[in-house]
Design a protein around this motif. Structure first.
Motif, PDB file in Angstrom:
ATOM      1  N   ARG A 178      -7.483  -5.596   1.286  1.00 20.53           N
ATOM      2  CA  ARG A 178      -6.987  -4.550   2.487  1.00 20.53           C
ATOM      3  C   ARG A 178      -6.772  -3.476   0.396  1.00 20.53           C
ATOM      4  NH1 ARG A 178      -0.616  -6.762   3.107  1.00 20.53           N
ATOM      5  NH2 ARG A 178       0.276  -4.291   2.598  1.00 20.53           N
ATOM      6  N   THR A 179      -6.268  -2.237   1.125  1.00 23.92           N
ATOM      7  CA  THR A 179      -5.775  -0.528   0.128  1.00 23.92           C
ATOM      8  C   THR A 179      -4.238  -0.062   0.806  1.00 23.92           C
ATOM      9  OG1 THR A 179      -8.057  -0.554  -0.254  1.00 23.92           O
ATOM     10  CG2 THR A 179      -5.741   1.338  -0.596  1.00 23.92           C
ATOM     11  N   ASP A 180      -3.125  -0.130  -0.027  1.00 22.14           N
ATOM     12  CA  ASP A 180      -1.977   0.414   0.413  1.00 22.14           C
ATOM     13  C   ASP A 180      -1.829   1.363  -0.527  1.00 22.14           C
ATOM     14  OD1 ASP A 180      -1.994  -2.125   1.264  1.00 22.14           O
ATOM     15  OD2 ASP A 180      -0.089  -2.892   0.795  1.00 22.14           O
TER      16      ASP A 180
ATOM     17  N   GLU B 209       3.745   3.400   8.068  1.00 21.48           N
ATOM     18  CA  GLU B 209       5.300   3.255   7.965  1.00 21.48           C
ATOM     19  C   GLU B 209       5.930   4.355   7.317  1.00 21.48           C
ATOM     20  OE1 GLU B 209       5.093  -0.680   6.512  1.00 21.48           O
ATOM     21  OE2 GLU B 209       3.866  -1.890   8.475  1.00 21.48           O
TER      22      GLU B 209
ATOM     23  N   GLU C 181      -4.786  -0.343  -9.309  1.00 16.70           N
ATOM     24  CA  GLU C 181      -4.097   0.194  -8.919  1.00 16.70           C
ATOM     25  C   GLU C 181      -4.561   1.495  -9.232  1.00 16.70           C
ATOM     26  OE1 GLU C 181       0.543  -1.390  -9.283  1.00 16.70           O
ATOM     27  OE2 GLU C 181      -0.682   0.487 -10.136  1.00 16.70           O
TER      28      GLU C 181
ATOM     29  N   ILE D 185       1.097   4.072  -1.542  1.00 20.50           N
ATOM     30  CA  ILE D 185       2.732   3.964  -1.819  1.00 20.50           C
ATOM     31  C   ILE D 185       2.707   5.744  -1.921  1.00 20.50           C
ATOM     32  CG2 ILE D 185       4.624   3.369  -2.499  1.00 20.50           C
ATOM     33  CD1 ILE D 185       3.123   1.360  -0.401  1.00 20.50           C
TER      34      ILE D 185
ATOM     35  N   ALA E 114       3.490   4.871   3.430  1.00 20.15           N
ATOM     36  CA  ALA E 114       2.760   3.673   3.325  1.00 20.15           C
ATOM     37  C   ALA E 114       1.755   3.714   4.357  1.00 20.15           C
ATOM     38  CB  ALA E 114       4.236   2.573   3.182  1.00 20.15           C
TER      39      ALA E 114
ATOM     40  N   VAL F 142      -1.096   1.034   5.426  1.00 15.90           N
ATOM     41  CA  VAL F 142      -1.497   0.117   4.847  1.00 15.90           C
ATOM     42  C   VAL F 142      -3.123  -0.177   5.870  1.00 15.90           C
ATOM     43  CG1 VAL F 142      -1.575  -3.088   4.785  1.00 15.90           C
ATOM     44  CG2 VAL F 142       0.847  -1.145   4.584  1.00 15.90           C
TER      45      VAL F 142
ATOM     46  N   SER G 115     -11.990   1.756  -2.806  1.00 11.70           N
ATOM     47  CA  SER G 115     -10.851   1.534  -1.574  1.00 11.70           C
ATOM     48  C   SER G 115     -11.037   1.313  -0.062  1.00 11.70           C
ATOM     49  CB  SER G 115      -9.625   2.961  -1.333  1.00 11.70           C
ATOM     50  OG  SER G 115      -9.826   3.375  -0.441  1.00 11.70           O
TER      51      SER G 115
ATOM     52  N   HIS H 148      -5.386  -8.024  -7.954  1.00 12.25           N
ATOM     53  CA  HIS H 148      -5.274  -5.927  -7.533  1.00 12.25           C
ATOM     54  C   HIS H 148      -5.297  -5.121  -8.816  1.00 12.25           C
ATOM     55  CE1 HIS H 148      -2.374  -8.615  -4.786  1.00 12.25           C
ATOM     56  NE2 HIS H 148      -1.887  -7.124  -4.446  1.00 12.25           N
TER      57      HIS H 148
END
Lengths: 274, 401
Positions: free
Chosen positions: A246-248, A221, A73, A250, A235, A237, A144, A71
């Protein structure tokens, strides 16, 4: 770059004028068949559902994950100004907070519909503002799985459309609309979007690369309604099927009507953010 | 980021002010970096007294930033400290930024110490006249000493106009007798001379206008005051160089045209006060291959031409008739890995300086940087021959908080 949601709305008059133009210039028509017209109408209704917000601010966290599960961030803030002139895109400011070595790095964009945006980048280490080339919108944004055009390209006029079908999506029913980027340098040949029939919000998008292969899937989402008018997903995704990364995104709560004006989106502001 | 209530930091003296109006409430954000650096010179020194091989240093640069809740008041304090293991002149502290800024709808005012950057070119920063160069940091003229100023700016439909009143001249820093990357004689910074009778107290003024029209970004400036570039004059005994600072008028234009993958850049100045009136320019282009080699990387090619028409009674510059060629590779990966490599060639003397700069983030809080410069053997009479044994490789590890 602007937020996924803020740009995803109809410029009502612009849409009408383009349709009017289409009758005169058939080659420019986005909607020449019933499927194209229905696809456009479906996308337009979704876009129309959250316009008129004037300006917004939101902070978000970007979580990057590689195929091995490692991960990383980033935290950033996005300020958006809705531009009344409907032939132009919105103005936006992205301000990075972390990783800490890029703290204060900021990107100002004056979006355009079919041309490259006007973009300026502020590099805090040198106190330098640089006008940058924005012709390429399909490269990775800060490492990303989101490309720049994944943020900005949701303006209605950036695509031609084709209605595919209606199908269940979760516990809702969705219209499935295929869209074809009109931007010459897009990284995609087509995208397939799922728009729900209740709130008219985009729930999922599949991205097909220049070779026509499925590249990524975006799932939206945690939709929340602001002022009984504006839906915003919190959200996002993005899964890359070819790399396994993958990149989220939030999002925290949005603030609307914060008093931002054109003067908050000029290049000299970049030096005065922090 | 460590948010702290502003009023706790400022203490009781201004607590009344802090709590007096709700708008003044806000947060202080503490950030910055700590770095360790090793600069290695593989060759023996050319001049007596110069350090041999390894030059380690440590750098501390914290930043304290305050912003009121209504975002109209901003204050910042950004000290800088380098501790150098070998050259006492390179051990130095500076206040890079230390200001208060008030922003209204159409205008803003900044009082204090600040660093500003003007210009568009990569190989030389001709129009960047406000801040003095912190020469002991690097010879690339991209490190600056904080400049005391009052800066009044206004943003209008026709562009942005900034007026600067600059009290308090900053002398250029130079490596000491122990330092590398200097001429045969070290500079005695205590022996500075000024054309102005007011010396360092001379109040300089500057004006800056910037605007953009479509794909064109334009800038213009005017400066009157003590020029930041000193003439270096040997003292009577021929042991040291004395910096002589002249009063100059300088006007300049800079612009960039951004078209698809192309950036076209130009900076020009005219200066009066150092020998005959002269013009200088740097201009060129940058072309980027986006997603080069079917990867996520961007590859940029840079080419710039440098011209300077000054005569021998002006401060020396090597960039009088030079060509810069470079390439920039940005991998666009999670670690923001990037590499810049290039060379600058003097069209008359054929002397060449090569450079490589690379950086990569390690984890979330560390960054590793590599810099290297190589001076290809110039002729004995070439001014750059002073640096001919000063090729170096530098490694810097920085921690950000």
């Amino acid at each position: 770059m602007t937020t996924l949601v803020s740009l995803r709305r109809l410029r009502g008059a612009a849409a009408l004028s383009l349709l009017a133009l289409a009758t005169v210039l058939p080659t420019a028509a986005p909607a020449t068949t019933p499927e194209a017209q229905k696809g456009f109408d479906t996308a337009a209704r979704s876009d129309r559902s959250d316009r008129g917000f004037a300006d917004s601010r939101v902070e978000l966290k970007m979580i990057l994950q590689n195929a091995a599960g490692a991960h990383s961030e980033r935290t950033l803030e996005i300020r958006t100004l809705e531009v009344p002139d409907e032939a132009v895109g919105d103005k936006s400011l992205i301000i990075f907070d972390s990783p800490r070595d890029i703290d204060g790095t900021a990107l100002l964009s004056h979006a355009k519909i079919l041309d490259p945006d006007n973009q300026w980048l502020f590099l805090p280490a040198l106190k330098r503002v640089k006008r940058i080339s924005s012709v390429n919108k399909s490269g990775p944004f800060v490492g990303s799985e989101f490309a720049f055009e994944d943020f900005t390209a949701l303006e209605l006029m950036k695509y031609e459309y084709k209605y595919l079908r209606e199908e269940a999506c979760g516990d809702m029913t969705c219209d499935v609309v295929e869209r074809y980027p009109r931007y010459e340098h897009s990284g995609y040949t087509r995208q397939v979007s799922w728009i729900d029939q209740k709130d008219f919000q985009i729930r999922q998008v599949e991205f097909y690369d220049r070779r026509g292969d499925l590249l990524k899937t975006l799932t939206l989402e945690d939709y929340r309604l602001y002022d009984d008018k504006y839906w915003r997903a919190h959200a996002f995704v993005m899964v890359n099927h070819q790399t396994g990364k993958r990149t989220d995104l939030i999002y925290q709560a949005y603030e609307f009507g914060t008093g931002l004006t054109d003067k908050n989106f000029v290049k000299s502001v970049l030096k005065r953010i922090k | 980021m460590i948010p702290v209530q502003a009023c706790w930091i400022f203490g009781t003296a201004v607590a009344a002010l802090c709590f007096g109006t709700a708008a003044m409430a806000g947060e202080i954000e503490v950030s910055g970096s700590l770095a360790a650096e090793a600069r290695y010179f593989p060759n023996d020194p050319r001049f007596e007294g110069q350090l041999n091989h390894l030059q380690p240093s440590a750098i501390i640069s914290p930043e304290f930033a305050y912003e009121s809740d209504d975002e109209r008041h901003q204050a910042k304090v950004a000290p800088f400290l380098r501790l150098d293991g070998r050259d006492s002149e390179r051990t130095h502290g500076d206040l890079r930024e230390g200001y208060w800024r008030f922003t209204e709808e159409e205008w803003d005012v900044l009082v204090g110490v600040n660093t500003v950057f003007w210009g568009v070119a990569e190989s030389r920063h001709l129009v960047n006249v406000v801040n003095q160069i912190d020469q002991v940091e690097d010879i690339d003229e991209e490190d600056f000493l904080g400049q005391p100023m009052v800066n009044l700016g206004t943003q209008q439909d026709w562009g942005r106009l900034d007026l600067f009143v600059l009290p308090g001249f900053r002398e250029r820093s130079f490596p000491g007798r122990d330092g590398r990357l200097r001429g045969a004689l070290p500079v005695d910074t205590d022996a500075a001379r000024y054309e102005s009778g007011a010396k360092q107290a001379h109040v300089d003024v500057a004006m800056r206008y910037t605007h953009f029209i479509g794909d064109f970004d334009l800038g213009a400036h005017y400066f009157y005051g003590t020029g930041r570039e000193p003439r270096l004059v040997p003292n009577a005994a021929g042991e040291w160089l004395e910096p002589h600072y002249d009063l100059i008028h300088q006007a300049g234009l800079d612009g960039q045209y951004t078209m698809d993958q192309w950036l076209w850049k130009l900076e020009t100045i005219v200066r009066e006060g150092q020998g005959e009136v002269f013009a200088a320019a740097v201009g060129g282009l940058e072309y980027t291959f986006f997603q080069a080699f079917e990867s996520d990387a961007d590859l940029g090619l840079l080419a710039e031409y440098l011209y300077d028409g000054r005569d021998d009674s002006a401060p020396f510059t090597a960039a009088d008739n030079d060509v810069f060629l470079g390439t920039r590779l940005a991998l666009n990966d999670v670690q923001d890995t990037s590499i810049l490599a290039g060379g600058i060639v003097d069209a008359d003397r054929r002397s060449t300086a090569l450079l490589v700069e690379a950086e990569r983030r390690i984890g979330d809080r560390w960054k590793l940087e590599l810099e290297s410069r190589w001076f290809l053997k110039p002729d004995a009479g070439d001014p750059l021959s002073a640096f001919q044994d000063d090729d170096f490789i530098l490694l810097r590890a920085s921690y950000f908080f």
